[in-house]
Scaffold this motif. Structure first.
Motif, PDB file in Angstrom:
ATOM      1  N   VAL A  74      11.529   3.799  -9.197  1.00  0.00           N
ATOM      2  CA  VAL A  74      10.978   2.667  -9.946  1.00  0.00           C
ATOM      3  C   VAL A  74       9.598   2.249  -9.432  1.00  0.00           C
ATOM      4  O   VAL A  74       9.203   1.089  -9.549  1.00  0.00           O
ATOM      5  CB  VAL A  74      11.959   1.457  -9.920  1.00  0.00           C
ATOM      6  N   LEU A  75       8.867   3.206  -8.911  1.00  0.00           N
ATOM      7  CA  LEU A  75       7.553   2.918  -8.346  1.00  0.00           C
ATOM      8  C   LEU A  75       6.615   2.278  -9.375  1.00  0.00           C
ATOM      9  O   LEU A  75       5.807   1.410  -9.026  1.00  0.00           O
ATOM     10  CB  LEU A  75       6.922   4.197  -7.778  1.00  0.00           C
ATOM     11  N   HIS A 117       6.814   0.366  -0.724  1.00  0.00           N
ATOM     12  CA  HIS A 117       6.337   1.441  -1.601  1.00  0.00           C
ATOM     13  C   HIS A 117       7.294   2.633  -1.551  1.00  0.00           C
ATOM     14  O   HIS A 117       7.693   3.170  -2.582  1.00  0.00           O
ATOM     15  CB  HIS A 117       4.922   1.857  -1.175  1.00  0.00           C
ATOM     16  N   GLN A 118       7.676   3.034  -0.349  1.00  0.00           N
ATOM     17  CA  GLN A 118       8.595   4.175  -0.191  1.00  0.00           C
ATOM     18  C   GLN A 118       9.953   3.888  -0.813  1.00  0.00           C
ATOM     19  O   GLN A 118      10.556   4.766  -1.435  1.00  0.00           O
ATOM     20  CB  GLN A 118       8.757   4.528   1.292  1.00  0.00           C
ATOM     21  N   ALA A 139       0.841  -1.189   0.000  1.00  0.00           N
ATOM     22  CA  ALA A 139       0.000   0.000   0.000  1.00  0.00           C
ATOM     23  C   ALA A 139       0.882   1.247   0.000  1.00  0.00           C
ATOM     24  O   ALA A 139       2.045   1.197   0.406  1.00  0.00           O
ATOM     25  CB  ALA A 139      -0.887  -0.010   1.236  1.00  0.00           C
ATOM     26  N   GLU A 140       0.312   2.347  -0.454  1.00  0.00           N
ATOM     27  CA  GLU A 140       1.030   3.615  -0.438  1.00  0.00           C
ATOM     28  C   GLU A 140       1.457   3.916   0.999  1.00  0.00           C
ATOM     29  O   GLU A 140       0.683   3.754   1.937  1.00  0.00           O
ATOM     30  CB  GLU A 140       0.139   4.738  -0.961  1.00  0.00           C
ATOM     31  N   GLY A 141       2.708   4.306   1.146  1.00  0.00           N
ATOM     32  CA  GLY A 141       3.233   4.610   2.466  1.00  0.00           C
ATOM     33  C   GLY A 141       3.936   3.441   3.133  1.00  0.00           C
ATOM     34  O   GLY A 141       4.616   3.616   4.136  1.00  0.00           O
ATOM     35  N   SER A 142       3.793   2.228   2.587  1.00  0.00           N
ATOM     36  CA  SER A 142       4.493   1.081   3.157  1.00  0.00           C
ATOM     37  C   SER A 142       5.994   1.231   2.904  1.00  0.00           C
ATOM     38  O   SER A 142       6.420   2.021   2.063  1.00  0.00           O
ATOM     39  CB  SER A 142       3.989  -0.227   2.544  1.00  0.00           C
ATOM     40  N   VAL A 143       6.784   0.465   3.616  1.00  0.00           N
ATOM     41  CA  VAL A 143       8.239   0.531   3.470  1.00  0.00           C
ATOM     42  C   VAL A 143       8.647   0.190   2.039  1.00  0.00           C
ATOM     43  O   VAL A 143       9.476   0.872   1.437  1.00  0.00           O
ATOM     44  CB  VAL A 143       8.928  -0.412   4.482  1.00  0.00           C
TER      45      VAL A 143
END
Length: 165
Positions: free
Chosen positions: A65-66, A57-58, A51-55
């Motif tokens: 490279v998101l 993801h960050q 999820a957005e904000g997860s380690v």
């Protein structure tokens, strides 16, 4: 005698690669391989599309490279459900690198370097055929995006799979 910028960079790269000197320690890996290792381990902790904000993801966002995070997660799911045996992936804080982790990092290097023959053959040995095809497409997209972001994993020409266990 003063050293040139190129000599200083080469010395820094050498120092980063030698690490602590313990066999199998992750600190001796180049930063690009450390990123892949970190991503494998972090995914193992979450086992879901982050999820957005997860380690995870960050980390992908910071590396630039998101956009390939879904490709990476799908490839890892293919490994989780499609390998012929359970893979040994350590916790994120572990210093040693397992054979399976080293193999997955090397596979990313083969995918990135267009060594499709060894890459696909290795996946076919490790995985069920359907999972192998899914993993190949997604791992290739992930690996190419890493190269575009400056994280080179591919072995030099003529040295394919030189870092495999």
């Amino acid at each position: 005698m003063e050293s040139t910028a190129e000599q200083r960079v080469n010395t820094l790269e050498t120092n980063l690669r030698t690490g602590c000197g313990r066999p199998g320690c992750a600190c001796g890996l180049p930063i690009s391989e450390r990123f892949v290792l970190w991503a494998l381990r972090q995914w193992q902790q979450d086992r879901a599309l982050p999820a957005e904000g997860s380690v995870l993801h960050q980390g992908f966002k910071t590396a630039g490279v998101l956009e390939v995070l879904p490709d990476f997660a799908i490839a890892m799911d293919a490994f989780l459900f499609g390998t012929r045996r359970a893979m040994e992936i350590h916790r994120p804080d572990c210093a040693s690198v397992s054979r399976d982790e080293a193999t997955l990092v090397a596979l990313c290097g083969l995918a990135q370097g267009d060594f499709d023959g060894p890459f696909l053959a290795s996946l076919d040995i490790m995985m069920a055929p359907t999972a192998s095809r899914v993993a190949a497409v997604r791992l290739k997209a992930f690996s190419i995006a890493l190269a575009s972001a400056g994280l080179r994993l591919a072995p030099p020409a003529g040295d394919a799979a030189g870092r495999l266990n």
